[in-house]
Design a protein around this motif. Structure first.
Motif, PDB file in Angstrom:
ATOM      1  N   ARG A  69      15.955   5.071  17.348  1.00  0.00           N
ATOM      2  CA  ARG A  69      14.850   4.959  18.308  1.00  0.00           C
ATOM      3  C   ARG A  69      13.775   3.975  17.855  1.00  0.00           C
ATOM      4  O   ARG A  69      12.698   3.927  18.440  1.00  0.00           O
ATOM      5  CB  ARG A  69      14.233   6.335  18.541  1.00  0.00           C
ATOM      6  CG  ARG A  69      15.207   7.357  19.125  1.00  0.00           C
ATOM      7  CD  ARG A  69      14.568   8.737  19.245  1.00  0.00           C
ATOM      8  NE  ARG A  69      15.474   9.686  19.872  1.00  0.00           N
ATOM      9  CZ  ARG A  69      16.411  10.374  19.232  1.00  0.00           C
ATOM     10  NH1 ARG A  69      16.553  10.208  17.916  1.00  0.00           N
ATOM     11  NH2 ARG A  69      17.197  11.216  19.875  1.00  0.00           N
ATOM     12  N   LYS A  75      10.959  -5.794  20.817  1.00  0.00           N
ATOM     13  CA  LYS A  75      11.097  -4.565  21.612  1.00  0.00           C
ATOM     14  C   LYS A  75      12.563  -4.245  21.926  1.00  0.00           C
ATOM     15  O   LYS A  75      12.871  -3.606  22.928  1.00  0.00           O
ATOM     16  CB  LYS A  75      10.298  -4.657  22.919  1.00  0.00           C
ATOM     17  CG  LYS A  75       8.795  -4.772  22.717  1.00  0.00           C
ATOM     18  CD  LYS A  75       8.053  -4.837  24.037  1.00  0.00           C
ATOM     19  CE  LYS A  75       8.174  -3.533  24.800  1.00  0.00           C
ATOM     20  NZ  LYS A  75       7.380  -3.547  26.051  1.00  0.00           N
ATOM     21  N   SER A  77      15.790  -2.170  21.188  1.00  0.00           N
ATOM     22  CA  SER A  77      16.273  -0.952  20.539  1.00  0.00           C
ATOM     23  C   SER A  77      17.635  -1.245  19.916  1.00  0.00           C
ATOM     24  O   SER A  77      18.286  -2.243  20.250  1.00  0.00           O
ATOM     25  CB  SER A  77      16.399   0.166  21.570  1.00  0.00           C
ATOM     26  OG  SER A  77      17.461  -0.126  22.473  1.00  0.00           O
ATOM     27  N   THR A 101      17.495   6.071  25.143  1.00  0.00           N
ATOM     28  CA  THR A 101      17.238   4.634  24.974  1.00  0.00           C
ATOM     29  C   THR A 101      17.923   3.800  26.056  1.00  0.00           C
ATOM     30  O   THR A 101      17.655   2.603  26.170  1.00  0.00           O
ATOM     31  CB  THR A 101      17.705   4.164  23.587  1.00  0.00           C
ATOM     32  OG1 THR A 101      19.100   4.479  23.422  1.00  0.00           O
ATOM     33  CG2 THR A 101      16.919   4.842  22.483  1.00  0.00           C
ATOM     34  N   TRP A 103      17.215   4.001  29.008  1.00  0.00           N
ATOM     35  CA  TRP A 103      16.131   3.694  29.937  1.00  0.00           C
ATOM     36  C   TRP A 103      15.139   2.670  29.371  1.00  0.00           C
ATOM     37  O   TRP A 103      14.368   2.083  30.113  1.00  0.00           O
ATOM     38  CB  TRP A 103      15.360   4.968  30.280  1.00  0.00           C
ATOM     39  CG  TRP A 103      16.092   5.910  31.168  1.00  0.00           C
ATOM     40  CD1 TRP A 103      16.963   6.892  30.797  1.00  0.00           C
ATOM     41  CD2 TRP A 103      16.013   5.974  32.582  1.00  0.00           C
ATOM     42  NE1 TRP A 103      17.432   7.564  31.891  1.00  0.00           N
ATOM     43  CE2 TRP A 103      16.865   7.033  33.012  1.00  0.00           C
ATOM     44  CE3 TRP A 103      15.323   5.256  33.550  1.00  0.00           C
ATOM     45  CZ2 TRP A 103      17.034   7.375  34.349  1.00  0.00           C
ATOM     46  CZ3 TRP A 103      15.473   5.593  34.887  1.00  0.00           C
ATOM     47  CH2 TRP A 103      16.326   6.642  35.273  1.00  0.00           C
ATOM     48  N   TRP A 104      15.120   2.504  28.051  1.00  0.00           N
ATOM     49  CA  TRP A 104      14.085   1.691  27.411  1.00  0.00           C
ATOM     50  C   TRP A 104      14.230   0.217  27.771  1.00  0.00           C
ATOM     51  O   TRP A 104      15.328  -0.307  27.905  1.00  0.00           O
ATOM     52  CB  TRP A 104      14.142   1.873  25.903  1.00  0.00           C
ATOM     53  CG  TRP A 104      13.748   3.267  25.467  1.00  0.00           C
ATOM     54  CD1 TRP A 104      13.520   4.337  26.273  1.00  0.00           C
ATOM     55  CD2 TRP A 104      13.567   3.710  24.128  1.00  0.00           C
ATOM     56  NE1 TRP A 104      13.196   5.439  25.523  1.00  0.00           N
ATOM     57  CE2 TRP A 104      13.218   5.080  24.193  1.00  0.00           C
ATOM     58  CE3 TRP A 104      13.674   3.103  22.873  1.00  0.00           C
ATOM     59  CZ2 TRP A 104      12.973   5.834  23.056  1.00  0.00           C
ATOM     60  CZ3 TRP A 104      13.424   3.859  21.739  1.00  0.00           C
ATOM     61  CH2 TRP A 104      13.068   5.201  21.831  1.00  0.00           C
ATOM     62  N   ARG A 105      13.075  -0.448  27.875  1.00  0.00           N
ATOM     63  CA  ARG A 105      13.068  -1.860  28.269  1.00  0.00           C
ATOM     64  C   ARG A 105      12.656  -2.735  27.096  1.00  0.00           C
ATOM     65  O   ARG A 105      11.810  -2.360  26.292  1.00  0.00           O
ATOM     66  CB  ARG A 105      12.112  -2.072  29.437  1.00  0.00           C
ATOM     67  CG  ARG A 105      12.480  -1.232  30.667  1.00  0.00           C
ATOM     68  CD  ARG A 105      11.907  -1.850  31.912  1.00  0.00           C
ATOM     69  NE  ARG A 105      12.332  -1.112  33.095  1.00  0.00           N
ATOM     70  CZ  ARG A 105      12.553  -1.659  34.275  1.00  0.00           C
ATOM     71  NH1 ARG A 105      12.420  -2.963  34.425  1.00  0.00           N
ATOM     72  NH2 ARG A 105      12.914  -0.934  35.309  1.00  0.00           N
ATOM     73  N   ASP A 106      13.251  -3.930  27.052  1.00  0.00           N
ATOM     74  CA  ASP A 106      12.922  -4.858  25.978  1.00  0.00           C
ATOM     75  C   ASP A 106      11.777  -5.772  26.395  1.00  0.00           C
ATOM     76  O   ASP A 106      11.107  -5.537  27.410  1.00  0.00           O
ATOM     77  CB  ASP A 106      14.167  -5.678  25.596  1.00  0.00           C
ATOM     78  CG  ASP A 106      14.706  -6.493  26.775  1.00  0.00           C
ATOM     79  OD1 ASP A 106      13.980  -6.657  27.783  1.00  0.00           O
ATOM     80  OD2 ASP A 106      15.851  -6.972  26.689  1.00  0.00           O
ATOM     81  N   ASN A 111      16.523  -3.024  30.646  1.00  0.00           N
ATOM     82  CA  ASN A 111      17.125  -1.944  29.868  1.00  0.00           C
ATOM     83  C   ASN A 111      18.558  -2.335  29.491  1.00  0.00           C
ATOM     84  O   ASN A 111      19.063  -3.371  29.942  1.00  0.00           O
ATOM     85  CB  ASN A 111      17.066  -0.615  30.639  1.00  0.00           C
ATOM     86  CG  ASN A 111      17.865  -0.636  31.935  1.00  0.00           C
ATOM     87  OD1 ASN A 111      18.939  -1.231  32.016  1.00  0.00           O
ATOM     88  ND2 ASN A 111      17.342   0.019  32.973  1.00  0.00           N
TER      89      ASN A 111
END
Length: 414
Positions: A69, A75, A77, A101, A103-106, A111
């Protein structure tokens, strides 16, 4: 210097997959797993993923799963990096440890699903979608969907996978009001256009924020001598097909009610024909037979033929609607519509035959009834075609007016 040498050895072990050396170094200093300062603020897990070392990734996650995480300075992951590098097994392992992760955006507001689609990593994309479909529905900059990214980066296989999973996104527009078909035409992508036309339910006459269809965009684009004629042919055929589909009625629940009612009436009129049935047996007839079959045999034959045609054509329409055949395709829609019109026409002919048989001293014959019915239906069809033609011209004029108005506004602003 000693610590720097240890970090260098750790980096070499992680990048080369030297698991034994890695274990020894981490036993001597466990904090190196997450404190070693590599480029772009990456940790040991990032290094193992970048070089595709599955055994290193598994060992690091076993020691410290929280590293899954941790983002780097861009940015990204660990899952972003695994997707970018096309490492399917590593991506599966990361999803099992940190599924959120997905869903996580760079730093580019994307994503891992967006990245997989853009890079054409179909196997990883399918794995991400198997876990959760909703990250694929997230939009990126300028309101573009993951399908827009596939078109922009020419990833036809990824688009095919996403369309099968997320068909409702096909008609989605970006902030400029453009669908993926608009974008495919703008980017001059023949194979993508052919796929969208043949395999999706995209409305080919949709306009963008300036009132332009895909065909309008093609006309304004630089003309590639190889692809332009083929793309124009496809879009022109779509335009003609859309006009034909606009003339034909839509198969709705109301249509189903109408054809069921016609079938019921046709069936009932055979059981209870005009003039009724004989109630007793005699040498000339039997009980239950139609009276008109003896008093007006020729007219009764026409009545039965018309009634049977109405009944059978109604059944055909019912079958086409209820069996889920693709009625948005012109062929099936034309068959269903023709069957429906045929049943209505036959019902009218049967009505005319009934009137002749039950009206005393009537001079009319079926030769007068049939032409009258045909004339009425042909007049109706011509009026329908005329209406849609006028409506199409009005829509075209409105789109052109909106475009000219916006162009004038832009010129004034400049």
């Amino acid at each position: 210097m000693v610590k720097e040498a240890a970090e260098k050895k750790l980096y070499d072990a992680a990048s080369k997959g030297d698991l034994e050396t890695l274990k020894q170094l981490l036993q001597q200093d466990p904090y190196l797993a997450h404190e070693a300062p590599f480029a772009f603020s990456r940790n040991l897990l990032h290094i193992g993923i970048t070089h595709g070392q599955v055994s290193i990734v598994e060992e690091v996650l076993k020691m410290n799963p929280r590293l899954a995480r941790i983002l780097d300075s861009q940015k990204l992951s660990p899952l972003h990096i695994a997707v970018e590098e096309g490492k399917l097994e590593i991506a599966k392992r990361l999803l099992s440890v940190a599924p959120e992760t997905c869903w996580w955006r760079d730093g580019h507001d994307m994503n891992p699903v967006h990245v997989a689609a853009m890079d054409g990593n179909v196997e990883i994309l399918e794995e991400l979608l198997r876990l959760d479909l909703y990250p694929a529905m997230e939009r990126v900059r300028r309101g573009q969907t993951v399908l827009h990214l596939c078109v922009k980066h020419r990833q036809l296989r990824a688009l095919n996978v996403l369309v099968e999973k997320l068909g409702e996104l096909v008609c989605a527009k970006d902030d400029d009001g453009e669908t993926i078909l608009h974008l495919a035409v703008r980017c001059n992508q023949l194979e993508m256009i052919r796929y969208l036309v043949q395999r999706t339910k995209l409305d080919k006459e949709m306009t963008n924020s300036t009132g332009k269809t895909a065909l309008d965009i093609l006309k304004e684009s630089p003309r590639d001598p190889i692809t332009y004629p083929e793309i124009r042919k496809i879009l022109n055929s779509l335009s003609d097909r859309s006009k034909l589909l606009g003339i034909l009625p839509k198969m709705t629940d109301i249509t189903m009610v109408v054809v069921v009612l016609i079938a019921t009436m046709a069936f009932q009129s055979i059981l209870q024909p005009p003039g009724g049935v004989w109630q007793d047996d005699t040498p000339s007839h039997k009980a239950g037979e139609a009276v008109m079959a003896y008093t007006h045999p020729k007219m009764y034959k026409h009545f039965v033929n018309a009634n049977t045609t109405a009944f059978v054509s109604s059944l055909i329409t019912i079958m086409l609607i209820t069996t889920g055949l693709p009625l948005e395709h012109f062929f099936f829609l034309a068959v269903a519509t023709t069957a429906m019109w045929l049943s209505l026409t036959s019902l009218a002919v049967g009505y005319g035959a009934s009137v002749i048989m039950t009206t005393p001293n009537e001079e009319q014959t079926l030769g007068y009834i049939v032409p009258a019915v045909v004339c009425v239906f042909l007049s109706f069809i011509l009026l329908l075609i005329l209406y849609h033609s006028i409506n199409g011209l009005q829509s075209s004029w409105k789109r052109k007016s909106r475009y000219e108005y916006k162009r004038m506004q832009h010129l004034i602003a400049v």
